[in-house]
Design a protein around this motif. Sequence first.
Motif, PDB file in Angstrom:
ATOM      1  N   MET A 194      14.804  39.879  17.621  1.00  0.00           N
ATOM      2  CA  MET A 194      14.784  39.843  16.035  1.00  0.00           C
ATOM      3  C   MET A 194      15.123  38.247  15.911  1.00  0.00           C
ATOM      4  SD  MET A 194      17.569  41.341  13.611  1.00  0.00           S
ATOM      5  CE  MET A 194      17.508  42.811  14.144  1.00  0.00           C
ATOM      6  N   VAL A 195      14.409  37.675  15.021  1.00  0.00           N
ATOM      7  CA  VAL A 195      14.512  36.229  14.548  1.00  0.00           C
ATOM      8  C   VAL A 195      14.271  36.199  13.095  1.00  0.00           C
ATOM      9  CG1 VAL A 195      13.573  33.683  14.806  1.00  0.00           C
ATOM     10  CG2 VAL A 195      13.678  35.143  16.675  1.00  0.00           C
ATOM     11  N   ALA A 196      15.062  35.392  12.516  1.00  0.00           N
ATOM     12  CA  ALA A 196      15.221  34.976  11.042  1.00  0.00           C
ATOM     13  C   ALA A 196      14.848  33.529  10.851  1.00  0.00           C
ATOM     14  CB  ALA A 196      16.216  35.600  10.305  1.00  0.00           C
ATOM     15  N   VAL A 197      14.356  33.169   9.545  1.00  0.00           N
ATOM     16  CA  VAL A 197      14.021  31.651   9.607  1.00  0.00           C
ATOM     17  C   VAL A 197      15.022  31.234   8.475  1.00  0.00           C
ATOM     18  CG1 VAL A 197      12.528  29.818   8.755  1.00  0.00           C
ATOM     19  CG2 VAL A 197      11.741  31.777  10.254  1.00  0.00           C
ATOM     20  N   SER A 198      16.036  30.422   8.780  1.00  0.00           N
ATOM     21  CA  SER A 198      16.971  29.763   7.795  1.00  0.00           C
ATOM     22  C   SER A 198      16.234  28.414   7.309  1.00  0.00           C
ATOM     23  CB  SER A 198      18.196  29.569   8.506  1.00  0.00           C
ATOM     24  OG  SER A 198      19.099  28.728   7.535  1.00  0.00           O
ATOM     25  N   SER A 199      16.544  27.290   7.595  1.00  0.00           N
ATOM     26  CA  SER A 199      16.401  25.885   7.134  1.00  0.00           C
ATOM     27  C   SER A 199      17.484  25.117   7.851  1.00  0.00           C
ATOM     28  CB  SER A 199      16.114  25.762   5.767  1.00  0.00           C
ATOM     29  OG  SER A 199      15.995  24.520   5.354  1.00  0.00           O
ATOM     30  N   ALA A 200      16.861  23.598   7.893  1.00  0.00           N
ATOM     31  CA  ALA A 200      18.061  22.508   8.198  1.00  0.00           C
ATOM     32  C   ALA A 200      18.931  22.794   7.105  1.00  0.00           C
ATOM     33  CB  ALA A 200      17.318  21.563   8.434  1.00  0.00           C
ATOM     34  N   ALA A 201      18.524  22.915   5.951  1.00  0.00           N
ATOM     35  CA  ALA A 201      19.324  23.388   4.716  1.00  0.00           C
ATOM     36  C   ALA A 201      20.404  24.348   4.893  1.00  0.00           C
ATOM     37  CB  ALA A 201      18.710  23.265   3.104  1.00  0.00           C
ATOM     38  N   GLY A 202      20.325  25.050   5.833  1.00  0.00           N
ATOM     39  CA  GLY A 202      21.308  26.032   6.151  1.00  0.00           C
ATOM     40  C   GLY A 202      22.417  25.581   7.045  1.00  0.00           C
ATOM     41  N   LEU A 203      22.032  24.529   7.456  1.00  0.00           N
ATOM     42  CA  LEU A 203      23.238  23.639   8.282  1.00  0.00           C
ATOM     43  C   LEU A 203      23.936  22.473   7.544  1.00  0.00           C
ATOM     44  CD1 LEU A 203      21.027  23.212  11.564  1.00  0.00           C
ATOM     45  CD2 LEU A 203      22.672  24.973  11.225  1.00  0.00           C
ATOM     46  N   LEU A 204      23.427  22.064   6.680  1.00  0.00           N
ATOM     47  CA  LEU A 204      24.124  20.924   5.824  1.00  0.00           C
ATOM     48  C   LEU A 204      23.676  21.137   4.387  1.00  0.00           C
ATOM     49  CD1 LEU A 204      25.551  17.982   6.081  1.00  0.00           C
ATOM     50  CD2 LEU A 204      23.088  17.356   6.383  1.00  0.00           C
ATOM     51  N   GLY A 205      24.782  21.010   3.482  1.00  0.00           N
ATOM     52  CA  GLY A 205      24.557  20.858   2.002  1.00  0.00           C
ATOM     53  C   GLY A 205      24.036  19.490   1.693  1.00  0.00           C
ATOM     54  N   ILE A 206      22.685  19.504   0.966  1.00  0.00           N
ATOM     55  CA  ILE A 206      22.166  18.383   0.708  1.00  0.00           C
ATOM     56  C   ILE A 206      22.164  17.999  -0.809  1.00  0.00           C
ATOM     57  CG2 ILE A 206      20.009  16.966   0.664  1.00  0.00           C
ATOM     58  CD1 ILE A 206      21.060  16.833   3.382  1.00  0.00           C
ATOM     59  N   PHE A 207      22.094  17.039  -1.412  1.00  0.00           N
ATOM     60  CA  PHE A 207      21.984  16.724  -2.916  1.00  0.00           C
ATOM     61  C   PHE A 207      20.536  17.215  -3.430  1.00  0.00           C
ATOM     62  CE2 PHE A 207      20.881  14.766  -6.822  1.00  0.00           C
ATOM     63  CZ  PHE A 207      21.965  14.277  -7.214  1.00  0.00           C
ATOM     64  N   GLY A 208      20.645  17.932  -4.304  1.00  0.00           N
ATOM     65  CA  GLY A 208      19.224  18.647  -4.811  1.00  0.00           C
ATOM     66  C   GLY A 208      18.971  19.990  -4.320  1.00  0.00           C
ATOM     67  N   TYR A 209      19.681  20.522  -3.506  1.00  0.00           N
ATOM     68  CA  TYR A 209      19.392  21.875  -2.948  1.00  0.00           C
ATOM     69  C   TYR A 209      20.498  22.903  -3.308  1.00  0.00           C
ATOM     70  CZ  TYR A 209      15.576  19.909  -0.318  1.00  0.00           C
ATOM     71  OH  TYR A 209      14.218  19.275   0.126  1.00  0.00           O
ATOM     72  N   SER A 210      21.255  22.712  -4.455  1.00  0.00           N
ATOM     73  CA  SER A 210      22.170  23.503  -4.621  1.00  0.00           C
ATOM     74  C   SER A 210      21.758  25.031  -4.750  1.00  0.00           C
ATOM     75  CB  SER A 210      23.137  23.152  -5.720  1.00  0.00           C
ATOM     76  OG  SER A 210      22.596  22.771  -6.930  1.00  0.00           O
ATOM     77  N   ALA A 211      20.171  25.140  -5.257  1.00  0.00           N
ATOM     78  CA  ALA A 211      19.909  26.514  -5.645  1.00  0.00           C
ATOM     79  C   ALA A 211      19.269  27.245  -4.309  1.00  0.00           C
ATOM     80  CB  ALA A 211      18.752  26.533  -6.626  1.00  0.00           C
ATOM     81  N   TYR A 212      18.745  26.165  -3.309  1.00  0.00           N
ATOM     82  CA  TYR A 212      18.402  26.888  -2.108  1.00  0.00           C
ATOM     83  C   TYR A 212      19.151  26.937  -0.744  1.00  0.00           C
ATOM     84  CZ  TYR A 212      14.970  26.286   1.776  1.00  0.00           C
ATOM     85  OH  TYR A 212      14.179  26.297   2.840  1.00  0.00           O
ATOM     86  N   ALA A 213      20.149  26.053  -0.651  1.00  0.00           N
ATOM     87  CA  ALA A 213      21.038  26.061   0.438  1.00  0.00           C
ATOM     88  C   ALA A 213      21.658  27.205   0.711  1.00  0.00           C
ATOM     89  CB  ALA A 213      21.513  24.502   0.600  1.00  0.00           C
ATOM     90  N   PRO A 214      22.325  27.577  -0.386  1.00  0.00           N
ATOM     91  CA  PRO A 214      23.359  28.931  -0.321  1.00  0.00           C
ATOM     92  C   PRO A 214      22.627  30.302   0.366  1.00  0.00           C
ATOM     93  CG  PRO A 214      23.600  27.762  -2.329  1.00  0.00           C
ATOM     94  CD  PRO A 214      22.601  27.176  -2.025  1.00  0.00           C
ATOM     95  N   ALA A 215      21.391  30.185  -0.026  1.00  0.00           N
ATOM     96  CA  ALA A 215      20.792  31.408   0.584  1.00  0.00           C
ATOM     97  C   ALA A 215      20.381  31.211   2.176  1.00  0.00           C
ATOM     98  CB  ALA A 215      19.288  31.931  -0.101  1.00  0.00           C
ATOM     99  N   LYS A 216      20.209  29.814   2.544  1.00  0.00           N
ATOM    100  CA  LYS A 216      19.858  29.542   3.869  1.00  0.00           C
ATOM    101  C   LYS A 216      21.216  29.502   4.715  1.00  0.00           C
ATOM    102  CE  LYS A 216      15.613  29.258   3.231  1.00  0.00           C
ATOM    103  NZ  LYS A 216      14.681  30.344   3.642  1.00  0.00           N
ATOM    104  N   PHE A 217      22.161  29.035   4.045  1.00  0.00           N
ATOM    105  CA  PHE A 217      23.515  29.551   4.891  1.00  0.00           C
ATOM    106  C   PHE A 217      23.801  31.031   4.978  1.00  0.00           C
ATOM    107  CE2 PHE A 217      24.582  24.980   3.760  1.00  0.00           C
ATOM    108  CZ  PHE A 217      25.439  24.627   4.516  1.00  0.00           C
ATOM    109  N   ALA A 218      23.501  31.811   4.014  1.00  0.00           N
ATOM    110  CA  ALA A 218      23.653  33.284   4.273  1.00  0.00           C
ATOM    111  C   ALA A 218      22.756  33.759   5.360  1.00  0.00           C
ATOM    112  CB  ALA A 218      23.239  33.766   2.919  1.00  0.00           C
ATOM    113  N   VAL A 219      21.603  33.194   5.716  1.00  0.00           N
ATOM    114  CA  VAL A 219      20.844  33.767   6.632  1.00  0.00           C
ATOM    115  C   VAL A 219      21.399  33.391   7.827  1.00  0.00           C
ATOM    116  CG1 VAL A 219      18.481  33.440   7.820  1.00  0.00           C
ATOM    117  CG2 VAL A 219      18.562  33.524   5.402  1.00  0.00           C
ATOM    118  N   ARG A 220      21.996  32.401   7.948  1.00  0.00           N
ATOM    119  CA  ARG A 220      22.719  31.708   9.375  1.00  0.00           C
ATOM    120  C   ARG A 220      23.903  32.925   9.367  1.00  0.00           C
ATOM    121  NH1 ARG A 220      25.784  26.271  10.864  1.00  0.00           N
ATOM    122  NH2 ARG A 220      26.793  27.184  12.684  1.00  0.00           N
ATOM    123  N   GLY A 221      24.781  33.075   8.542  1.00  0.00           N
ATOM    124  CA  GLY A 221      25.650  34.084   8.404  1.00  0.00           C
ATOM    125  C   GLY A 221      25.279  35.571   8.762  1.00  0.00           C
TER     126      GLY A 221
END
Length: 138
Positions: free
Chosen positions: A1-28
């Motif tokens: 089983m594999v899911a796709v997060s993003s590099a934005a799931g590893l590090l919060g970046i300016f401009g991605y406050s709407a996107y990154a939390p979902a990608k951090f959640a995929v990691r968790g």
Amino acid sequence: MVAVSSAAGLLGIFGYSAYAPAKFAVRGLMESLRAELVPHGVHVGVVFPPDVDTPQLAEENRWKPEETRVVGGTNKPLTAEQVAAAIVRGIDQRRFMICPAPGPRALARFGGVLMPFLNREFDRRVRAVHRSTSTTKA
């Protein structure tokens, strides 16, 4: 089983406050599933691709704030084929963290140590954009 997060799931970046939390959640989610399924012999992995050359990225780049551009640097996006090949390799090698590029790989391995330095550098870049913008408006 594999899911796709993003590099934005590893590090919060300016401009991605709407996107990154979902990608951090995929990691968790995948970390929890890994812990629960490993005893049953189920491989669990999560992919952390950087920018991928897709129509979605092209559209995003039309609206991306300048601060996000300077923080992200000039990394060349990967092709979808490169990411797919990295995913297949990661599955074959039963890796949990599948990082198709060196940047996300370094963040996945050394993020805790690198974060203070990266945050300081990113903050410097954002301040430079703000200084540049305020002098052009004056």
